[in-house]
Scaffold this active site. Structure first.
Site, short mmCIF file in Angstrom:
data_model
loop_
_atom_site.label_atom_id
_atom_site.label_comp_id
_atom_site.label_asym_id
_atom_site.label_seq_id
_atom_site.Cartn_x
_atom_site.Cartn_y
_atom_site.Cartn_z
CB THR A 112 -9.39 8.22 -20.76
OG1 THR A 112 -10.01 8.03 -22.03
CG2 THR A 112 -10.11 7.41 -19.71
CB ILE A 163 -2.42 7.71 -22.14
CG1 ILE A 163 -3.37 8.58 -21.30
CG2 ILE A 163 -2.04 8.41 -23.45
CD1 ILE A 163 -4.81 8.68 -21.82
CG ASP A 196 -16.35 12.78 -36.05
OD1 ASP A 196 -16.85 11.92 -35.28
OD2 ASP A 196 -16.82 13.93 -36.19
NE ARG A 218 -9.00 -32.19 -33.63
CZ ARG A 218 -8.33 -32.89 -32.73
NH1 ARG A 218 -7.05 -33.17 -32.92
NH2 ARG A 218 -8.94 -33.31 -31.64
CD GLU A 263 -9.41 5.46 -31.56
OE1 GLU A 263 -10.03 6.01 -32.49
OE2 GLU A 263 -8.29 4.97 -31.68
N GLY A 264 -14.20 5.47 -27.58
CA GLY A 264 -15.65 5.57 -27.41
C GLY A 264 -16.26 4.19 -27.45
CB THR A 265 -18.11 2.09 -24.93
OG1 THR A 265 -19.24 2.95 -24.77
CG2 THR A 265 -17.12 2.29 -23.79
C1 LIG Z 1 -6.35 -0.53 -23.52
C2 LIG Z 1 -6.94 0.83 -23.47
C3 LIG Z 1 -6.35 1.86 -24.17
C4 LIG Z 1 -6.86 3.14 -24.12
N1 LIG Z 1 -6.20 4.16 -24.77
C5 LIG Z 1 -6.66 5.45 -24.58
C6 LIG Z 1 -5.92 6.54 -25.14
O1 LIG Z 1 -4.92 6.37 -25.83
N2 LIG Z 1 -6.36 7.80 -24.90
C7 LIG Z 1 -7.47 8.04 -24.15
O2 LIG Z 1 -7.80 9.19 -23.95
N3 LIG Z 1 -8.18 7.00 -23.63
C8 LIG Z 1 -7.80 5.73 -23.83
N4 LIG Z 1 -8.51 4.69 -23.27
C9 LIG Z 1 -9.73 4.96 -22.54
C10 LIG Z 1 -10.98 4.57 -23.30
O3 LIG Z 1 -11.25 5.44 -24.34
C11 LIG Z 1 -12.13 4.47 -22.28
O4 LIG Z 1 -11.91 3.31 -21.55
C12 LIG Z 1 -13.49 4.46 -22.92
O5 LIG Z 1 -13.77 5.69 -23.51
C13 LIG Z 1 -14.58 4.09 -21.92
O6 LIG Z 1 -14.47 4.78 -20.72
P1 LIG Z 1 -14.48 3.97 -19.35
O7 LIG Z 1 -13.57 2.84 -19.51
O8 LIG Z 1 -14.21 4.90 -18.27
O9 LIG Z 1 -15.92 3.39 -19.23
P2 LIG Z 1 -17.20 4.07 -18.60
O10 LIG Z 1 -17.42 5.36 -19.27
O11 LIG Z 1 -17.10 4.03 -17.14
O12 LIG Z 1 -18.29 3.06 -19.09
C14 LIG Z 1 -18.60 1.85 -18.43
C15 LIG Z 1 -19.76 1.20 -19.16
O13 LIG Z 1 -20.89 2.06 -19.15
C16 LIG Z 1 -21.34 2.34 -20.44
N5 LIG Z 1 -21.79 3.72 -20.52
C17 LIG Z 1 -21.23 4.82 -20.00
N6 LIG Z 1 -21.94 5.91 -20.29
C18 LIG Z 1 -22.99 5.50 -21.02
C19 LIG Z 1 -24.09 6.16 -21.63
N7 LIG Z 1 -24.25 7.47 -21.57
N8 LIG Z 1 -24.96 5.42 -22.33
C20 LIG Z 1 -24.83 4.08 -22.42
N9 LIG Z 1 -23.81 3.40 -21.86
C21 LIG Z 1 -22.89 4.11 -21.17
C22 LIG Z 1 -20.12 2.11 -21.31
O14 LIG Z 1 -20.47 1.82 -22.64
C23 LIG Z 1 -19.46 0.94 -20.62
O15 LIG Z 1 -20.06 -0.24 -21.05
C24 LIG Z 1 -8.02 3.40 -23.35
C25 LIG Z 1 -8.64 2.35 -22.69
C26 LIG Z 1 -8.11 1.08 -22.72
C27 LIG Z 1 -8.80 0.02 -21.94
#
Ligand SMILES: Cc1cc2nc3c(=O)[nH]c(=O)nc-3n(C[C@H](O)[C@H](O)[C@H](O)COP(=O)(O)OP(=O)(O)OC[C@H]3O[C@@H](n4cnc5c(N)ncnc54)[C@H](O)[C@@H]3O)c2cc1C
Ligand SMILES: Cc1cc2nc3c(=O)[nH]c(=O)nc-3n(C[C@H](O)[C@H](O)[C@H](O)COP(=O)(O)OP(=O)(O)OC[C@H]3O[C@@H](n4cnc5c(N)ncnc54)[C@H](O)[C@@H]3O)c2cc1C
Lengths: 265, 385
Positions: free
Chosen positions: B125, B156, B239, B267, B363-365
């Site tokens: 990311t 990260i 995966d 409670r 790990e992918g929303t």
């Molecule tokens: C505590 C924490 C730890 C993390 N650790 C790591 C790590 O170790 N390594 C690493 O590489 N990353 C890490 N991340 C990053 C994490 O994987 C990303 O936050 C995540 O992949 C989402 O990206 P974004 O936050 O930029 O959201 P965005 O991509 O900006 O998304 C915002 C919103 O839009 C939605 N959205 C975006 N695109 C689409 C689409 N095509 N279709 C439908 N909905 C969509 C999303 O679901 C979300 O609700 C971490 C994040 C956090 C908060």
């Protein structure tokens, strides 16, 4: 460095019940555990091994089921175990216990360091560690709470005292007993636990140790537990009144009258 | 419920449960409050060989798979998701080496990660690329026997705590999704540094930091797989790891049910324990239903992955979406069962609710997971004509 750790199997006192009639421990159905202080002994051994390298052997004297404490020790990462078990060992006091443990340690070859817990939570005498040292002609430090230096020639240890601690330079070979402050026992390891499952605990009896039956167990003991009982607190009670001096004098008179103390020659 | 674990799997569960009870529960509130990395706990996990579970036996590990990972992560999460995230992120960083590393790389890094001597991390990311991973900007230019990295990674996990990082960077801008490459970066490589550590809503014991690459020069033999495979490495890694996020969800939800059920029995309101009110009992019952369904799903998918299956993107996504949405519901309802007590930091359920939220994001929303599932359905039903 070769380290021998003595561990004792004791009833889990947290769950033990007293027989209200006989005042003895109800041992049936009570789980046995490693004497809690001996977990600190194991932790100390593991830390010393991490610092200076070497091998750890855990030894216990007890009935055949005491093999479980050896397996538990293997789970924590000790290299080998040894169970001393023999009908002839039954009823051993601390003197007879140290006879067997000292012989077993001698049998291991060149041992640089023997570690015991501070005391066993059932027997509670704290005599076994120093007793082994005496029999083996080793210097010993009791109640070790920490290490300042560790190498294969000597240890600099902190000995807990009532009013602080001493720093003792301990040349090896030697024996020490340890207290809780020496370090929180680590969790067992997966590899250790897997090894423990397969590990066959070597067992030795009086014959293997080269001890005569008269030297071990009840026969080799100077003390015998005749009866275990809770001291009764019943008896006459008298409340005193008056000034401190008056009451003090009355107490002394009462103690002299009952021959608890004697005054004069 | 008996899931017919092997003796070894039971040992992993029991040991993790022991560590969770003895080492994690007593300090979790404090770690959360102070936002402090659990170094001591990581050390205990290392001593217990828990970083060895997915490392192959040839490299000193225990040779377990996805299921073993899920079992460990579930138990740790039951006590604290901040701790389990720090633990699991090390495997997230290690999977690329397991899956794509050459012999020399495996020999060098897997024993270090397995012994816990070094934590690992995975860095994809960036500030402008989250879900749209293909838009990353960090680049790696080949220069003789080395690559020179420039750019930064955001959020990260284990950033600053790890000794080894898997980093995805662009090696050829013209090749689109085939233009990225996975690299191994060591913490003390020249030009590599740690930026801001984030302040978070939940999983506050875990460290989430920025990684900065400023002419960071690394030897060319740090490429994982080969040039151009960067996104393949990332996708294959996810995966494998997603059922683990599902297992975190099962763990935190179970932890919340443990608290809620125990509370509801003691409670009293209107003269009776609140568990005797059907509305409360049904909430607890729904939690139990949710949790058991998610657990069965996670174990089943993990076993499928471990069976050597090749096509598990869809089920792996399913094993993340359902449990993590479930955990959000369950932890929220646990707070509800505890009422005002649940809202107080003195009780652990508000933390569980804050912690559960991340599982739907990283790990992918869960939206992206649904995209994956949807695409797979489209393919499947396209073939079935
Ligand atoms: C505590 C924490 C730890 C993390 N650790 C790591 C790590 O170790 N390594 C690493 O590489 N990353 C890490 N991340 C990053 C994490 O994987 C990303 O936050 C995540 O992949 C989402 O990206 P974004 O936050 O930029 O959201 P965005 O991509 O900006 O998304 C915002 C919103 O839009 C939605 N959205 C975006 N695109 C689409 C689409 N095509 N279709 C439908 N909905 C969509 C999303 O679901 C979300 O609700 C971490 C994040 C956090 C908060
Ligand atoms: C049912 C019962 C009957 C007893 N009968 C008698 C009796 O008739 N006469 C008598 O004098 N005593 C008797 N004892 C006490 C018994 O002899 C002592 O428990 C034993 O000698 C050890 O002494 P301790 O428990 O005081 O150990 P301590 O001296 O307090 O133990 C210190 C350390 O020595 C080591 N150690 C102690 N015992 C062992 C062991 N068996 N194996 C390995 N390491 C060990 C451990 O490291 C321990 O931490 C009896 C005890 C019980 C429970």
């Amino acid at each position: 460095m070769k380290i021998a750790v003595c561990i004792k199997q004791v009833p889990d006192t947290a769950n033990v019940k007293l027989d209200p009639e006989t005042h003895t421990l109800k041992r049936e159905g009570v789980e046995s555990i490693v004497n809690p202080f001996d977990l600190f002994a194991l932790e100390a051994a593991l830390r010393i091994k991490e610092a200076a390298g070497g091998e750890i052997v855990a030894i216990t004297m007890g009935p055949p089921q005491a093999e479980t404490v050896i397996k538990e020790a293997i789970g924590y990462g000790v290299d080998e175990g040894l169970l001393l078990s023999d009908r002839a060992f039954a009823g051993a006091d601390t003197w007879a216990t140290t006879a067997a443990l000292a012989k077993a340690i001698e049998g291991l070859g060149e041992v640089d360091l023997v570690i015991c817990g501070k005391q066993a939570v059932d027997g509670d005498t704290a005599q076994v560690g120093p007793g082994i040292a005496q029999r083996l002609g080793l210097p010993h430090v009791a109640f070790v709470k920490g290490f300042r230096e560790i190498d294969d020639k000597h240890l600099v240890v902190e000995r807990q005292m009532d009013d602080g601690y001493d720093v003792v330079d301990l040349p090896l070979p030697a024996l020490m007993t340890v207290v809780r402050e020496v370090g929180e026992p680590r969790p067992p390891s997966l590899k250790g636990k897997m090894r423990a499952k397969k590990y066959t605990v070597p067992m030795q009896g009086a014959v293997e140790l080269g001890l005569d039956e008269s030297q071990v167990g009840l026969a080799g003991s100077f003390t015998q537990v005749v009866k275990v009982f809770a001291p009764s607190h019943s008896g006459d009670r008298r409340m005193l009144e008056g000034s401190d001096e008056q009451m003090g004098a009355e107490v002394i008179d009462a103690l002299v009258d009952t021959q608890v103390i004697m005054v004069g020659s | 419920m008996d899931y017919f674990f092997t003796e070894e799997q039971e040992m992993i569960r029991d040991l993790c449960r022991q560590i969770a009870e003895e080492r994690i529960k007593p300090v979790r509130a404090e770690l959360d409050e102070k936002e402090e990395f659990p170094s001591e706990i990581m050390k205990a996990l290392a001593q217990a060989d828990l970083f060895q579970i997915i490392i192959p036996e040839e490299y000193g590990g225990l040779g377990g798979g996805c299921l073993e990972n899920c079992i460990a992560v579930e138990e740790l999460s039951r006590a604290c998701c901040g701790v389990s995230t720090s633990y699991a992120a090390s495997f997230l960083g290690a999977y690329p080496m397991l899956l794509f590393g050459n012999e020399a790389q495996k020999e060098k890094y897997l024993p270090l990660i397995g012994s816990g001597e070094k934590l690992c991390a995975f860095a994809l990311t960036e500030s402008a690329s989250g879900s749209d991973a293909a838009s990353i900007q960090t680049e790696a230019k080949k220069d003789g026997d080395s690559y020179v990295l420039n750019g930064s990674k955001q959020w990260i996990t284990n950033g600053g705590e790890a000794g080894v990082y898997t980093v995805i960077a662009i090696t050829d801008r013209n090749k689109g999704a085939r233009g990225a490459t996975a690299f191994i970066v060591e913490a003390d490589d020249p030009g590599f540094s740690i930026g801001k550590k984030e302040v978070k809503m939940g999983i506050r014991a875990s460290a989430t930091s920025e990684l900065i690459f400023k002419d960071c020069r690394i030897p060319a033999d740090r490429v994982l797989g080969k040039e151009g495979l960067g996104f393949v490495v990332a996708m294959r890694t996810f995966d494998k790891s997603r059922p683990g996020v599902g297992a975190q969800a099962v763990g935190v939800a179970q932890g919340a049910l443990d608290e809620a059920a125990a509370f509801a029995r003691v409670r009293k309101q209107f003269g009776k324990p609140i568990i005797t009110f059907q509305a409360v009992a049904h909430m607890l019952a729904d939690m139990a239903v949710d949790i058991e369904a998610a657990r069965a799903l996670v174990y089943a998918v993990a076993r499928y992955v471990d069976s050597g299956a090749k096509d598990f993107s869809k089920v792996s996504a399913i094993a993340k979406v359902f449990p993590t949405d479930m955990a959000m519901r369950v932890t929220t309802n646990a707070v509800q069962v505890l009422g005002g007590h649940g809202y107080m930091r003195e009780y652990p359920v508000e933390k569980m609710m804050r912690d559960a939220k991340i599982l739907q994001i990283y790990e992918g929303t869960n939206q992206i997971q649904r995209n994956v599932i949807g695409q797979e359905l489209n393919k499947e039903y396209g073939r079935k004509k």
